[in-house]
Design an enzyme around this catalytic site. Structure first.
Site, PDB file in Angstrom:
ATOM      1  N   PHE A  14      62.070  32.331 107.577  1.00  0.00           N
ATOM      2  CA  PHE A  14      63.646  32.743 107.371  1.00  0.00           C
ATOM      3  C   PHE A  14      64.215  32.655 106.170  1.00  0.00           C
ATOM      4  O   PHE A  14      65.585  33.520 106.361  1.00  0.00           O
ATOM      5  CB  PHE A  14      63.635  31.465 108.239  1.00  0.00           C
ATOM      6  CG  PHE A  14      62.978  31.400 110.000  1.00  0.00           C
ATOM      7  CD1 PHE A  14      62.099  32.554 110.270  1.00  0.00           C
ATOM      8  CD2 PHE A  14      62.979  30.013 110.606  1.00  0.00           C
ATOM      9  CE1 PHE A  14      61.415  32.417 111.293  1.00  0.00           C
ATOM     10  CE2 PHE A  14      62.228  30.619 111.323  1.00  0.00           C
ATOM     11  CZ  PHE A  14      61.252  31.272 111.937  1.00  0.00           C
ATOM     12  N   TYR A 150      55.192  17.461 115.245  1.00  0.00           N
ATOM     13  CA  TYR A 150      55.620  18.790 115.101  1.00  0.00           C
ATOM     14  C   TYR A 150      57.643  18.535 116.007  1.00  0.00           C
ATOM     15  O   TYR A 150      58.270  18.473 115.206  1.00  0.00           O
ATOM     16  CB  TYR A 150      55.279  19.971 115.106  1.00  0.00           C
ATOM     17  CG  TYR A 150      55.735  21.126 114.481  1.00  0.00           C
ATOM     18  CD1 TYR A 150      56.288  21.148 113.761  1.00  0.00           C
ATOM     19  CD2 TYR A 150      56.539  21.565 115.473  1.00  0.00           C
ATOM     20  CE1 TYR A 150      57.695  22.189 113.728  1.00  0.00           C
ATOM     21  CE2 TYR A 150      57.548  22.471 115.542  1.00  0.00           C
ATOM     22  CZ  TYR A 150      58.115  23.053 114.502  1.00  0.00           C
ATOM     23  OH  TYR A 150      58.741  24.213 113.932  1.00  0.00           O
ATOM     24  N   PRO A 180      64.223  28.251 117.057  1.00  0.00           N
ATOM     25  CA  PRO A 180      63.232  29.769 117.555  1.00  0.00           C
ATOM     26  C   PRO A 180      61.979  29.223 118.193  1.00  0.00           C
ATOM     27  O   PRO A 180      61.274  28.442 118.174  1.00  0.00           O
ATOM     28  CB  PRO A 180      62.649  29.876 116.374  1.00  0.00           C
ATOM     29  CG  PRO A 180      63.646  29.688 114.988  1.00  0.00           C
ATOM     30  CD  PRO A 180      63.991  28.046 115.855  1.00  0.00           C
TER      31      PRO A 180
HETATM   32  P1  NDP Z   1      57.326  29.621 105.707  1.00  0.00           P
HETATM   33  O1  NDP Z   1      56.290  28.797 105.970  1.00  0.00           O
HETATM   34  O2  NDP Z   1      57.766  30.841 105.996  1.00  0.00           O
HETATM   35  O3  NDP Z   1      58.480  28.770 105.202  1.00  0.00           O
HETATM   36  C1  NDP Z   1      58.382  27.862 104.827  1.00  0.00           C
HETATM   37  C2  NDP Z   1      59.597  27.284 103.574  1.00  0.00           C
HETATM   38  O4  NDP Z   1      59.892  26.134 104.067  1.00  0.00           O
HETATM   39  C3  NDP Z   1      59.111  28.013 102.531  1.00  0.00           C
HETATM   40  O5  NDP Z   1      60.415  28.408 102.033  1.00  0.00           O
HETATM   41  C4  NDP Z   1      58.902  26.301 101.670  1.00  0.00           C
HETATM   42  O6  NDP Z   1      58.939  26.659 100.230  1.00  0.00           O
HETATM   43  C5  NDP Z   1      59.519  25.501 102.267  1.00  0.00           C
HETATM   44  N1  NDP Z   1      59.125  24.331 102.100  1.00  0.00           N
HETATM   45  C6  NDP Z   1      58.003  23.685 103.304  1.00  0.00           C
HETATM   46  N2  NDP Z   1      58.187  21.931 102.693  1.00  0.00           N
HETATM   47  C7  NDP Z   1      59.263  22.520 101.753  1.00  0.00           C
HETATM   48  C8  NDP Z   1      58.957  21.217 101.315  1.00  0.00           C
HETATM   49  N3  NDP Z   1      58.575  19.770 101.212  1.00  0.00           N
HETATM   50  N4  NDP Z   1      60.205  21.381  99.839  1.00  0.00           N
HETATM   51  C9  NDP Z   1      60.748  21.895  99.898  1.00  0.00           C
HETATM   52  N5  NDP Z   1      60.621  23.178 100.354  1.00  0.00           N
HETATM   53  C10 NDP Z   1      59.826  22.818 101.383  1.00  0.00           C
HETATM   54  O7  NDP Z   1      57.953  29.373 107.349  1.00  0.00           O
HETATM   55  P2  NDP Z   1      59.160  29.523 108.757  1.00  0.00           P
HETATM   56  O8  NDP Z   1      60.507  30.650 107.589  1.00  0.00           O
HETATM   57  O9  NDP Z   1      58.661  30.357 109.684  1.00  0.00           O
HETATM   58  O10 NDP Z   1      60.202  28.399 108.417  1.00  0.00           O
HETATM   59  C11 NDP Z   1      61.297  27.907 108.454  1.00  0.00           C
HETATM   60  C12 NDP Z   1      61.373  26.961 109.536  1.00  0.00           C
HETATM   61  O11 NDP Z   1      61.441  27.331 110.865  1.00  0.00           O
HETATM   62  C13 NDP Z   1      60.992  25.692 109.917  1.00  0.00           C
HETATM   63  O12 NDP Z   1      61.868  24.155 109.675  1.00  0.00           O
HETATM   64  C14 NDP Z   1      59.780  26.111 110.754  1.00  0.00           C
HETATM   65  O13 NDP Z   1      59.748  24.128 111.578  1.00  0.00           O
HETATM   66  C15 NDP Z   1      61.436  26.437 111.548  1.00  0.00           C
HETATM   67  N6  NDP Z   1      60.520  27.260 112.844  1.00  0.00           N
HETATM   68  C16 NDP Z   1      59.537  27.981 112.318  1.00  0.00           C
HETATM   69  C17 NDP Z   1      59.276  29.220 113.848  1.00  0.00           C
HETATM   70  C18 NDP Z   1      57.998  29.780 113.375  1.00  0.00           C
HETATM   71  O14 NDP Z   1      57.546  30.322 114.510  1.00  0.00           O
HETATM   72  N7  NDP Z   1      58.133  30.344 112.060  1.00  0.00           N
HETATM   73  C19 NDP Z   1      59.528  28.776 115.028  1.00  0.00           C
HETATM   74  C20 NDP Z   1      60.454  27.940 115.249  1.00  0.00           C
HETATM   75  C21 NDP Z   1      61.194  27.157 113.817  1.00  0.00           C
HETATM   76  P3  NDP Z   1      57.606  25.879  99.716  1.00  0.00           P
HETATM   77  O15 NDP Z   1      56.346  25.897  99.918  1.00  0.00           O
HETATM   78  O16 NDP Z   1      57.784  26.888  98.094  1.00  0.00           O
HETATM   79  O17 NDP Z   1      57.937  24.269  98.995  1.00  0.00           O
HETATM   80  C1  8X3 Z   2      57.100  27.088 116.271  1.00  0.00           C
HETATM   81  C2  8X3 Z   2      57.254  27.480 117.535  1.00  0.00           C
HETATM   82  O1  8X3 Z   2      55.932  27.271 119.169  1.00  0.00           O
HETATM   83  O2  8X3 Z   2      54.415  27.573 117.352  1.00  0.00           O
HETATM   84  O3  8X3 Z   2      59.033  25.747 115.710  1.00  0.00           O
HETATM   85  O4  8X3 Z   2      55.927  25.494 117.843  1.00  0.00           O
HETATM   86  S1  8X3 Z   2      55.805  26.680 117.919  1.00  0.00           S
END
Ligand code: NDP
Ligand code: 8X3
Length: 251
Positions: A14, A150, A180
């Site tokens: 995202f 989570y 989401p």
């Molecule tokens: P990705 O794994 O694709 O991206 C996660 C991002 O978070 C990366 O850029 C990573 O960067 C960064 N990150 C993780 N841990 C750390 C840390 N300790 N310090 C700094 N940066 C960190 O996941 P998404 O884009 O899917 O997720 C983004 C957000 O959306 C999250 O909060 C997730 O919980 C939420 N979300 C995702 C859903 C999904 O189904 N994908 C649904 C609902 C919510 P780097 O590793 O370089 O540090």
């Molecule tokens: C991520 C959505 O349903 O995979 O936050 O937990 S789910």
């Protein structure tokens, strides 16, 4: 005068899509993450957009405050903070889970989000301008097996976002929690410890949401007329919905 957005966790998923979306509209972008190389690549790809990179771990409170305090003048007045960095680790039942994984999720999804919010809010209040967008999840509202910690962290994000609205009443600062459902990013690969095959199964035979969809929603929420606040926005793929309550019956 172009506006400034700071997106945490913009090296993938995202966050990366949001950086692209805001850059296309001429915003100044601050992108964060732990993978320095990726930050540099994304900055290059977004040229000629004005991009500043911050490489630090959101769990590190001092690093977060130092990063904000050290923002160069032209990026210092952040209009939109997107608290996006976050992760899920594992899907084991609570009684079998790895406590270290729980702590990592709490430190990242809760504490990391709190640090950035606390570091940037005073400036927003002083300027009486700003918008905080938090990435919650449907997992923060609806329980599911293996969602345990989570989902708990995302329930925090939901309530914290609404409490921020209470504290900020009387200012022009907006707060939005985007929640989401299934979205295909690196999320599931991380959740399953790098197991790409298991991760791919999550999205098998259905059309998930993609990063660009979330980027569009966040961009829209932050560019509505200044008097409009989206409190929370829940979004799922059409191919995802709800199931009946689970009932265990004795044989
Ligand atoms: P990705 O794994 O694709 O991206 C996660 C991002 O978070 C990366 O850029 C990573 O960067 C960064 N990150 C993780 N841990 C750390 C840390 N300790 N310090 C700094 N940066 C960190 O996941 P998404 O884009 O899917 O997720 C983004 C957000 O959306 C999250 O909060 C997730 O919980 C939420 N979300 C995702 C859903 C999904 O189904 N994908 C649904 C609902 C919510 P780097 O590793 O370089 O540090
Ligand atoms: C991520 C959505 O349903 O995979 O936050 O937990 S789910």
């Amino acid at each position: 005068m172009p506006k400034t957005v700071l997106i945490t966790g913009a090296t993938a998923g995202f966050g990366k899509a949001m950086a692209e979306r805001y850059a296309a509209e001429g915003w100044k972008i601050i992108i964060t993450g732990r993978r320095e190389e990726r930050l540099a690549q994304i900055k290059e790809a977004l040229a000629p957009a004005q991009v500043h990179t911050l490489c630090y771990d959101v769990r590190d409170r001092q690093a977060a405050f130092d990063a904000v305090a050290g923002l160069p003048g032209e990026f210092a007045e952040v209009d939109v903070l997107v608290n996006n960095a976050g992760l899920a680790l594992g899907m084991e039942p609570a009684q079998e889970c790895d406590l270290d994984q729980w702590e990592t999720m709490i430190d990242t999804n809760i504490k990391g989000l709190m640090y950035m919010t606390r570091a940037l809010l005073p400036g927003m209040v002083e300027r009486d301008r700003g918008h905080i967008v938090n990435l919650g999840s449907v997992a923060g509202t609806y329980p599911y097996p293996g969602g345990n910690c989570y989902g708990g962290t995302k329930a925090f994000v939901n309530h914290f976002s609404k409490n921020l609205r209470s504290d900020l009443l009387g200012t022009k600062i907006r707060v939005t929690n985007v929640e989401p459902g299934l979205c295909e990013t690196e999320f599931s690969v991380i959740r399953f410890g790098g197991d790409k095959i298991q991760a791919d199964k999550v999205y098998e035979g259905m059309q998930p949401i993609v990063g660009e969809d979330i980027a569009e929603i966040v961009y829209w929420a932050t560019t509505l007329p200044a008097h409009v606040n989206i409190n929370s926005l829940e979004v799922m793929p059409v191919a995802q919905a709800f199931s009946p309550f689970a009932v265990h019956r004795e044989k």
